[in-house]
Design a protein around this motif. Sequence first.
Motif, PDB file in Angstrom:
ATOM      1  N   TYR A 234       0.832  -1.210   0.000  1.00  0.00           N
ATOM      2  CA  TYR A 234       0.000   0.000   0.000  1.00  0.00           C
ATOM      3  C   TYR A 234       0.866   1.259   0.000  1.00  0.00           C
ATOM      4  CZ  TYR A 234      -3.682   3.217   1.670  1.00  0.00           C
ATOM      5  OH  TYR A 234      -4.564   4.253   1.824  1.00  0.00           O
ATOM      6  N   ALA A 235       1.937   1.253   0.781  1.00  0.00           N
ATOM      7  CA  ALA A 235       2.808   2.424   0.857  1.00  0.00           C
ATOM      8  C   ALA A 235       3.519   2.690  -0.461  1.00  0.00           C
ATOM      9  CB  ALA A 235       3.843   2.237   1.977  1.00  0.00           C
ATOM     10  N   ASP A 236       3.808   1.631  -1.223  1.00  0.00           N
ATOM     11  CA  ASP A 236       4.514   1.784  -2.497  1.00  0.00           C
ATOM     12  C   ASP A 236       3.588   2.053  -3.673  1.00  0.00           C
ATOM     13  OD1 ASP A 236       7.238   1.581  -1.840  1.00  0.00           O
ATOM     14  OD2 ASP A 236       7.082  -0.576  -1.607  1.00  0.00           O
ATOM     15  N   MET A 237       2.288   2.170  -3.410  1.00  0.00           N
ATOM     16  CA  MET A 237       1.328   2.346  -4.494  1.00  0.00           C
ATOM     17  C   MET A 237       1.631   3.582  -5.338  1.00  0.00           C
ATOM     18  SD  MET A 237      -2.828   2.376  -4.280  1.00  0.00           S
ATOM     19  CE  MET A 237      -2.929   3.942  -3.415  1.00  0.00           C
ATOM     20  N   GLY A 238       2.061   4.659  -4.699  1.00  0.00           N
ATOM     21  CA  GLY A 238       2.343   5.889  -5.431  1.00  0.00           C
ATOM     22  C   GLY A 238       3.517   5.777  -6.377  1.00  0.00           C
ATOM     23  N   HIS A 239       4.369   4.773  -6.191  1.00  0.00           N
ATOM     24  CA  HIS A 239       5.515   4.596  -7.071  1.00  0.00           C
ATOM     25  C   HIS A 239       5.108   4.057  -8.437  1.00  0.00           C
ATOM     26  CE1 HIS A 239       8.970   4.802  -4.037  1.00  0.00           C
ATOM     27  NE2 HIS A 239       7.880   5.107  -3.381  1.00  0.00           N
ATOM     28  N   PHE A 240       4.015   3.268  -8.466  1.00  0.00           N
ATOM     29  CA  PHE A 240       3.683   2.565  -9.707  1.00  0.00           C
ATOM     30  C   PHE A 240       2.230   2.707 -10.138  1.00  0.00           C
ATOM     31  CE2 PHE A 240       7.046   0.264  -7.468  1.00  0.00           C
ATOM     32  CZ  PHE A 240       8.062   0.380  -8.400  1.00  0.00           C
ATOM     33  N   GLY A 241       1.333   3.032  -9.219  1.00  0.00           N
ATOM     34  CA  GLY A 241      -0.079   3.087  -9.550  1.00  0.00           C
ATOM     35  C   GLY A 241      -0.782   1.781  -9.224  1.00  0.00           C
ATOM     36  N   LYS A 242      -2.115   1.822  -9.162  1.00  0.00           N
ATOM     37  CA  LYS A 242      -2.903   0.681  -8.722  1.00  0.00           C
ATOM     38  C   LYS A 242      -2.949  -0.462  -9.741  1.00  0.00           C
ATOM     39  CE  LYS A 242      -6.301   3.532  -7.738  1.00  0.00           C
ATOM     40  NZ  LYS A 242      -7.626   4.066  -7.326  1.00  0.00           N
ATOM     41  N   LYS A 243      -3.196  -0.139 -10.985  1.00  0.00           N
ATOM     42  CA  LYS A 243      -3.449  -1.185 -11.976  1.00  0.00           C
ATOM     43  C   LYS A 243      -2.263  -2.130 -12.163  1.00  0.00           C
ATOM     44  CE  LYS A 243      -5.555  -1.970 -16.487  1.00  0.00           C
ATOM     45  NZ  LYS A 243      -6.147  -1.339 -17.698  1.00  0.00           N
ATOM     46  N   PRO A 244      -1.018  -1.621 -12.319  1.00  0.00           N
ATOM     47  CA  PRO A 244       0.110  -2.551 -12.468  1.00  0.00           C
ATOM     48  C   PRO A 244       0.288  -3.456 -11.257  1.00  0.00           C
ATOM     49  CG  PRO A 244       0.740  -0.334 -13.156  1.00  0.00           C
ATOM     50  CD  PRO A 244      -0.590  -0.212 -12.492  1.00  0.00           C
ATOM     51  N   ILE A 245       0.042  -2.919 -10.068  1.00  0.00           N
ATOM     52  CA  ILE A 245       0.202  -3.724  -8.854  1.00  0.00           C
ATOM     53  C   ILE A 245      -0.859  -4.817  -8.808  1.00  0.00           C
ATOM     54  CG2 ILE A 245       0.029  -3.643  -6.327  1.00  0.00           C
ATOM     55  CD1 ILE A 245       1.318  -0.877  -6.433  1.00  0.00           C
ATOM     56  N   ARG A 246      -2.087  -4.488  -9.175  1.00  0.00           N
ATOM     57  CA  ARG A 246      -3.158  -5.485  -9.177  1.00  0.00           C
ATOM     58  C   ARG A 246      -2.926  -6.563 -10.227  1.00  0.00           C
ATOM     59  NH1 ARG A 246      -7.983  -0.986  -8.458  1.00  0.00           N
ATOM     60  NH2 ARG A 246      -8.137  -1.135  -6.172  1.00  0.00           N
ATOM     61  N   VAL A 247      -2.521  -6.145 -11.415  1.00  0.00           N
ATOM     62  CA  VAL A 247      -2.254  -7.119 -12.488  1.00  0.00           C
ATOM     63  C   VAL A 247      -1.152  -8.083 -12.060  1.00  0.00           C
ATOM     64  CG1 VAL A 247      -1.302  -7.367 -14.813  1.00  0.00           C
ATOM     65  CG2 VAL A 247      -3.076  -5.663 -14.375  1.00  0.00           C
ATOM     66  N   ALA A 248      -0.069  -7.561 -11.506  1.00  0.00           N
ATOM     67  CA  ALA A 248       1.044  -8.412 -11.083  1.00  0.00           C
ATOM     68  C   ALA A 248       0.604  -9.405 -10.017  1.00  0.00           C
ATOM     69  CB  ALA A 248       2.198  -7.549 -10.569  1.00  0.00           C
ATOM     70  N   TRP A 249      -0.262  -8.980  -9.107  1.00  0.00           N
ATOM     71  CA  TRP A 249      -0.699  -9.854  -8.020  1.00  0.00           C
ATOM     72  C   TRP A 249      -1.528 -11.030  -8.535  1.00  0.00           C
ATOM     73  CZ3 TRP A 249       0.184 -11.402  -3.297  1.00  0.00           C
ATOM     74  CH2 TRP A 249      -0.805 -12.077  -2.581  1.00  0.00           C
ATOM     75  N   PHE A 250      -2.557 -10.730  -9.289  1.00  0.00           N
ATOM     76  CA  PHE A 250      -3.479 -11.790  -9.691  1.00  0.00           C
ATOM     77  C   PHE A 250      -2.931 -12.665 -10.815  1.00  0.00           C
ATOM     78  CE2 PHE A 250      -6.589  -8.852  -7.692  1.00  0.00           C
ATOM     79  CZ  PHE A 250      -7.111  -9.736  -6.762  1.00  0.00           C
TER      80      PHE A 250
END
Length: 626
Positions: A234-250
């Motif tokens: 959550y703290a690193d969200m501003g580094h990359f944005g929500k969508k890339p983080i969600r895509v990588a997770w799922f």
Amino acid sequence: MSSSARPRPLLAVALTAVGVVYGDIGTSPLYAMRECFFGSHSVPPTHENVLGVLSLIIYSLLIVISFKYIVVVMRADNRGEGGILALTALIAPAGTSAGARGGLVLLGIFGAALLYGDGMITPAITVLSAVEGLTIATPFFEPYVVPLALAILAVVFWIQQYGTHNVGRLFGPVMVVWFTVLAVLGISSIVHAPVVLTAVDPTHAVSFFRENGWHGFAVLGAVFLVVTGGEALYADMGHFGKKPIRVAWFVLVLPALLLNYFGQGALLLTDAAAAQQPFFLLAPDWALIPMVILSTGAAIIASQALISGAFSLTRAAIQLGYAPRLDVEHTSSWEMGQVYVPQVNWFLAISTMLIVIGFQSSTALAAAYGIAVALTMTITGLLLPVAARERWHWPIGVVALGGILFVIVDVAFVGANLFKIVQGGWLPLAIAVVIFTFMTTWKTGRRLVAERLTSRAFPLGDFMQSVRATPPHRVPGSAVFLTAQPKGTTPPALYHNLRYNKVLHEHVVVLTVTTVPVPYVAADEDRLVMESLGDGVFTLRAQYGFMEDPNVPDALAQARAKGAGIDLNDITYFLGRETIIVTRHPGMAVWRERLFVLMARNAVRATAYFRLPTERVVELGVQVEM
């Protein structure tokens, strides 16, 4: 997503995010399952216990990470920025009473302080866990585990100066290989005991608690190790944005983790003796050394999520007034949120190395690990319903149901981790209390200094009347007086300059730089608020978000474009330099006043912080009694 210079392909950003955001969660297989069956509160690796623990792991990942953080918490972005301080700023402005709001803010600040403690332990436990894999190959390496871990950590913190983007670009491909290997090792083990897949049935988790009672509840503290990277994510969200983080997770991270945990469970079902190191024993003998090398690389990367998260938290704390000015270096032209804070980096480096020297092994550190991030997750769960209700206008029933679910899960994890306090869990709590004390002392001290200066300040209206009644000698050029005093008061530097130097510049700007509870101020009309007082005197308020760095020369250029009579080539900046005197006046305890003075003396000079040309700065001293 936070403001960026130009868009990047989703796949490229997701790859970089894998290398930074998911290192902590991604290396949990190194030690989480081992601690459940070989740690200080372990249970025997029987068939029922293995399926029960696996069921707990599966639903912890699905409920805490997939649902709570990836789906819900990441909605609580403050104009693209994440982290508990961004969430605190999001809920602070309105909606609750002043007392309740103050309590929520303090909770958020304490949650941020807890993350610093977690940021010291995460690099230590992950690197130690990886290096300890060498001892499986041969006992020869046992005396060298700690020295090797210290050397690796020194490299980890040294490379931070090159920036999150460059580090992530290097680490991303390594982590893709890591998660691929996790999945392959898991599948190769599952085929020998496919019954392990029945752990998806949550009744196994219920049966585990029924059979093991309080002992089973204590094991939940080890299960929690599989989700400890949630807050860093959550703290690193501003580094990359929500969508890339969600895509990588799922797409990559979650499937690989589930397969590997299933694989470790299958190994324990066929060989209970593997509980000592179930992760490394998944690999064939010929692959053990390569796995240790890859694990070490992944452990280095795991440290990155907390370290870069600490930089983001520090920057936000400075802007929100909870930390003194520090050097904040921008490391990317792509993302405004990617920063490097040297003082924080080396503080974390020294602290982490001392922790490695003190605890000596990952098993000993596992006892200290978890309680801080469990409390932070609980605080996030308490703040989240306020944002959901006030910002997203969710129905009260949905907010209550979600809030109750999250709090039940979070409190259960906190309770299970309480067993660890006497075995080392006190360490991150002690670190958090110290950092919380520093942060609240700075905030309170700045408020007291402002109150003392305001109480003896000369009203700006009266100052202008005296200028008109007895015109002083006016000299060519422009003078900018920076002040943190409330609107309508004369900056001490302006008053003293006229009183003692007997002159006033042709153009005078009384400038106040303020931080608003949003990450970025996008519109120029929101950036500057200007008012002319006549006789060449202007008041100017420049507003910045808590993820921005003030730039006074740029603000003055914008003010000139709006009509302020400022000669940009002939400006003198006047700053008030406060000498703080510790007293026994009501306000803060004497020891806190002394701490505040120490912090103030070590803060970055205002000249550098506001990007002022040093050859044009004049400082006028003023004494302030606390």
